[in-house]
Design a protein around this motif. Structure first.
Motif, PDB file in Angstrom:
ATOM      1  N   TYR A 104       0.760  -1.178   0.250  1.00 43.89           N
ATOM      2  CA  TYR A 104      -0.056   0.156   0.066  1.00 43.89           C
ATOM      3  C   TYR A 104       0.669   1.181   0.057  1.00 43.89           C
ATOM      4  O   TYR A 104       1.836   1.338   0.783  1.00 43.89           O
ATOM      5  N   PHE A 105       0.560   2.333  -0.812  1.00 43.30           N
ATOM      6  CA  PHE A 105       1.349   3.441  -1.040  1.00 43.30           C
ATOM      7  C   PHE A 105       0.440   4.669  -1.348  1.00 43.30           C
ATOM      8  O   PHE A 105      -0.355   4.383  -2.018  1.00 43.30           O
TER       9      PHE A 105
ATOM     10  N   THR B  87      10.539   6.560  -4.798  1.00 40.71           N
ATOM     11  CA  THR B  87      11.168   5.045  -4.989  1.00 40.71           C
ATOM     12  C   THR B  87      10.609   4.097  -4.277  1.00 40.71           C
ATOM     13  O   THR B  87      10.338   4.076  -3.142  1.00 40.71           O
ATOM     14  N   LEU B  88       9.942   3.043  -4.842  1.00 40.45           N
ATOM     15  CA  LEU B  88       9.159   1.914  -4.387  1.00 40.45           C
ATOM     16  C   LEU B  88       9.982   0.420  -4.574  1.00 40.45           C
ATOM     17  O   LEU B  88      10.300   0.312  -5.527  1.00 40.45           O
ATOM     18  N   VAL B  89      10.438   0.005  -3.384  1.00 36.95           N
ATOM     19  CA  VAL B  89      11.116  -1.327  -3.741  1.00 36.95           C
ATOM     20  C   VAL B  89      10.358  -2.341  -3.187  1.00 36.95           C
ATOM     21  O   VAL B  89       9.598  -2.409  -2.209  1.00 36.95           O
ATOM     22  N   PHE B  90      10.257  -3.489  -4.117  1.00 43.03           N
ATOM     23  CA  PHE B  90       9.432  -4.574  -3.689  1.00 43.03           C
ATOM     24  C   PHE B  90      10.138  -5.798  -4.691  1.00 43.03           C
ATOM     25  O   PHE B  90      11.151  -5.602  -5.392  1.00 43.03           O
ATOM     26  N   SER B  91       9.842  -7.023  -4.270  1.00 42.04           N
ATOM     27  CA  SER B  91      10.351  -8.273  -4.686  1.00 42.04           C
ATOM     28  C   SER B  91       9.358  -9.159  -5.312  1.00 42.04           C
ATOM     29  O   SER B  91       8.244  -9.220  -4.959  1.00 42.04           O
ATOM     30  N   VAL B  92       9.668  -9.624  -6.492  1.00 46.19           N
ATOM     31  CA  VAL B  92       8.861 -10.512  -7.110  1.00 46.19           C
ATOM     32  C   VAL B  92       9.405 -12.041  -7.514  1.00 46.19           C
ATOM     33  O   VAL B  92      10.642 -11.876  -7.724  1.00 46.19           O
TER      34      VAL B  92
ATOM     35  N   TYR C  21       7.875  -8.043 -17.217  1.00 44.60           N
ATOM     36  CA  TYR C  21       6.990  -7.861 -16.009  1.00 44.60           C
ATOM     37  C   TYR C  21       6.342  -6.462 -16.272  1.00 44.60           C
ATOM     38  O   TYR C  21       6.825  -5.527 -16.786  1.00 44.60           O
TER      39      TYR C  21
ATOM     40  N   VAL D 106       4.310  -3.370 -14.309  1.00 47.49           N
ATOM     41  CA  VAL D 106       3.884  -2.777 -13.023  1.00 47.49           C
ATOM     42  C   VAL D 106       2.781  -1.937 -13.325  1.00 47.49           C
ATOM     43  O   VAL D 106       2.908  -0.913 -14.119  1.00 47.49           O
TER      44      VAL D 106
END
Length: 90
Positions: A1-2, A14-19, A29, A31
């Motif tokens: 959630y942002f 900057t949004l850091v995430f893992s897939v 991919y 987004v």
């Protein structure tokens, strides 16, 4: 959630995430960013995997060193060495 506020909407974020990366590897991919308050306010960003370098699938095992086991008293603090029920560290 942002959540993005209007006071800093012009700033870079900057949004850091893992897939997970599954076999077979997809070429890209996508987004998708969607607003839950504004109609038709969305953006799609493709992330290409063409130049991505992955580690080896099965890395070689680490060589064991020929070390002598240590006693818990090697920590140097008697109170800490009492925490360990081991006779030796390997």
């Amino acid at each position: 959630y942002f959540s993005l506020k209007s006071t800093n909407s012009e700033d870079d974020h900057t949004l850091v995430f893992s897939v997970p990366i599954l076999e077979p590897l997809s070429p890209a991919y996508f987004v998708r960013v969607i607003s839950d308050r504004w109609l038709h306010s969305e953006s799609v960003l493709p992330i290409s995997f063409d130049k991505m370098i992955l580690p080896a699938k099965f890395s070689p095992p680490t060589e064991l060193l020929d070390l002598q086991p240590l006693l818990p008293s090697a920590i140097g603090e008697p109170a800490l060495s009492k925490l360990f029920r081991y006779k030796e560290f390997n």
